[in-house]
Structure formats: C-alpha cells, structure tokens
Scaffold this motif. Structure first.
Motif, PDB file in Angstrom:
ATOM      1  N   ASN A  46      -3.345  22.775  49.059  1.00 35.99           N
ATOM      2  CA  ASN A  46      -3.789  21.783  50.041  1.00 35.99           C
ATOM      3  C   ASN A  46      -5.269  21.869  50.370  1.00 35.99           C
ATOM      4  O   ASN A  46      -5.788  20.996  51.056  1.00 35.99           O
ATOM      5  N   LEU A  84      -6.664  20.654  53.837  1.00 36.25           N
ATOM      6  CA  LEU A  84      -5.749  19.735  54.505  1.00 36.25           C
ATOM      7  C   LEU A  84      -4.643  20.484  55.242  1.00 36.25           C
ATOM      8  O   LEU A  84      -4.134  21.494  54.776  1.00 36.25           O
ATOM      9  N   TYR A  88       0.902  15.003  58.459  1.00 39.49           N
ATOM     10  CA  TYR A  88      -0.498  15.404  58.409  1.00 39.49           C
ATOM     11  C   TYR A  88      -1.020  15.106  57.007  1.00 39.49           C
ATOM     12  O   TYR A  88      -0.248  14.840  56.069  1.00 39.49           O
ATOM     13  N   GLU A  89      -2.336  15.179  56.832  1.00 38.99           N
ATOM     14  CA  GLU A  89      -2.926  14.780  55.556  1.00 38.99           C
ATOM     15  C   GLU A  89      -2.385  15.591  54.368  1.00 38.99           C
ATOM     16  O   GLU A  89      -2.277  15.089  53.258  1.00 38.99           O
ATOM     17  N   GLY A  90      -2.040  16.852  54.614  1.00 40.03           N
ATOM     18  CA  GLY A  90      -1.507  17.671  53.533  1.00 40.03           C
ATOM     19  C   GLY A  90      -0.197  17.166  52.977  1.00 40.03           C
ATOM     20  O   GLY A  90       0.182  17.496  51.848  1.00 40.03           O
ATOM     21  N   ARG A 142      -1.636  12.699  51.868  1.00 40.71           N
ATOM     22  CA  ARG A 142      -2.841  12.390  51.081  1.00 40.71           C
ATOM     23  C   ARG A 142      -2.670  13.005  49.691  1.00 40.71           C
ATOM     24  O   ARG A 142      -2.518  14.211  49.545  1.00 40.71           O
ATOM     25  N   ILE A 145     -11.219  16.661  58.664  1.00 41.40           N
ATOM     26  CA  ILE A 145     -10.233  16.368  57.631  1.00 41.40           C
ATOM     27  C   ILE A 145      -9.032  17.298  57.724  1.00 41.40           C
ATOM     28  O   ILE A 145      -7.928  16.965  57.283  1.00 41.40           O
ATOM     29  N   GLY A 146      -9.220  18.470  58.352  1.00 42.46           N
ATOM     30  CA  GLY A 146      -8.131  19.420  58.502  1.00 42.46           C
ATOM     31  C   GLY A 146      -7.276  19.183  59.727  1.00 42.46           C
ATOM     32  O   GLY A 146      -6.336  19.949  59.979  1.00 42.46           O
TER      33      GLY A 146
END
Length: 273
Positions: free
Chosen positions: A127, A130, A138-140, A143, A245-246
């Motif tokens: 990840n 992320l 979440y983005e992980g 995305r 971004i995290g």
C-alpha cells in the motif's frame, strides 16, 4: 472444471485460452477480451518454477491455513511474489502476441485491479503511503493502479491525474466503438484522458462507494481532492487528499461546509434496499 484439466494451475488455463483467442482474432474485425486473472489471491499457491528466484533471499516466511488465512511460520511471501511474477510474465505473452500479429497499434490494452492489497502481504508494503486495505474504503482499499497501452495513440511514459472508477469503463468503450446509444449508467468516458486531451475531459462531481461486508456499513465520497468517509454511528472523517494521501488527519471540524456538502452527496447517492 473439465476432467482433462484436473491438476492444472487455473491461471495457466486462463492464459492458454487468452492466447488462443488473440491468436485467432481476425485483423479486420473488432474483438474484445476480458481476462479476469485470479492471482495474486489467497490461497497462496503457485507452481514451483515461479518460486525459484525468491527461495534463497532470506525473506520472512508466511503460510496460510486451510481457509486461506495467514500464519507466520512458512513461505507465503515466496508464493505471493511468484504469483505476481507469473501474472506479469503472462500479460507480457499476450502483449507480445498482439505485436507479432500486427494488432498492437489498433488494440487498447488496460491492466488494473478490483481492489487494494489484502492484509497478508504487508511485508511487501504493497500500500505504500495509503491507509487501509481490501474491504476498506480508505484509499488503500479502493485506489488501484490502471495502466493503458495503445502504441502511437496513447503517449508512452505519461500519467493522468483524472479521477475515475470502474463504472467509467463502459462509456469509454462505447465511445471508442462508436456506439450510437450507450446503455444508461453513472459513468463518464475517459477517452479524452487516454488521448492526452486533459482540457476536454469531463469530470465527476463526486464518486460514491458503499461496503457492507464484515466492517460495514461504510460509505465514502470523493469530490475533487476531498474525501469523506462515514461509518455507522461514528463521526464522519474528512480528508484533503492533495495534502494527506495517507488519510492521517480528520479535518471535518475545520471544514464543516465541505463535510456537509459531501455528506449531502452521500445521502443522495444511495438507494435504500
């Protein structure tokens, strides 16, 4: 599975069928191939020839139980890397066949994934920066990379920051195929982005996700660089992805109007079952 295929690695059968299909495609007629590889995925098993180069690297070892869950006492990392190597090799075979048949310059190849990595592969830091993993919003979890290859049409070594989702695939293909009436859907064609015409690319007002398995219900909305995530009976979380971004800092209290706007999107996007 047909009896004659018993004992074969399923991924290899997928590849054989894909190569046969591309090998028999008519150069003067359109063709479409949806190749849904299952690897890398639990259970982490892969033929020995895809593991050899990773055997003596001193990696920490991991093993799954019979349900595909991970233990920390054997070699899941080697199998996981071997799966990715085998998939990479076989995607390359398909692209090379397109080249040999002279079809590559008239064929769009898209490579992507349906979700972020699972928890069992954390040793590889799959990840990066992320937050979250598969089954998270979440983005992980949502995305994913997407690679588009189309020689002499898509400029090589370029990147797009266009925000899209899988429901954009059908209108994109409809436009490329010159379909007069694409079925009604929530997607937006990203052909302009593929061709590098960023100023002509239509953008989503927002994208909406909902997940009700295991950790759910969870909802998420993204509008531009703003991302709102809401869990049942918990305070909504707002993140500015251009700076975070995290998703480490919830800025909902500092941006109440933005949080409310995204919550309104969230409330209007879903249909009650």
């Amino acid at each position: 599975m047909p009896e004659e295929n018993q004992g074969q690695y399923t991924h290899d059968l997928f590849t054989q069928e894909a190569l046969s299909y591309v090998g028999n495609a008519k150069p003067d007629k359109p063709f479409f191939l949806y190749l849904a590889y299952t690897i890398p995925h639990a259970p982490l098993t892969v033929p020995e020839d895809s593991q050899l180069e990773y055997r003596d690297l001193g990696w920490p070892k991991r093993k799954m139980n019979t349900k595909g869950h991970y233990k920390h006492d054997a070699e899941g990392n080697v199998s996981y890397a071997g799966m990715i190597t085998r998939m990479d090799r076989d995607v390359g075979k398909i692209v090379e066949l397109l080249k040999r048949r002279g079809l590559d310059k008239n064929t769009l190849v898209i490579f992507t994934s349906d979700n972020g990595p699972d928890s069992g592969n954390n040793w590889f830091n799959s990840n990066g920066d992320l937050k979250g993993k598969k089954r998270d919003l979440y983005e992980g979890g949502i995305r994913v990379p997407m690679i588009a290859y189309w020689p002499e049409t898509i400029a090589p070594n370029t990147e797009s920051h266009h925000i899209s989702a899988f429901w954009d695939i059908m209108p994109t293909f409809c436009q490329l195929a010159n379909v007069a009436q694409c079925p009604a859907n929530d997607g937006i064609s990203f052909v302009a982005s593929l061709l590098g015409n960023t100023k002509q690319q239509q953008e989503h007002d927002y994208l909406y996700w909902e997940f009700n398995e295991r950790k759910g219900p969870i909802q998420a909305v993204r509008a531009g660089n703003w991302k709102l995530l809401r869990k049942l009976n918990k305070t909504p979380e707002l993140y500015d992805l251009s700076k975070d971004i995290g998703e480490t800092t919830n800025v909902a209290s500092a941006n109440p109007q933005i949080a409310k706007r995204l919550e309104n999107y969230m409330d209007s996007a879903r249909t009650e079952h």
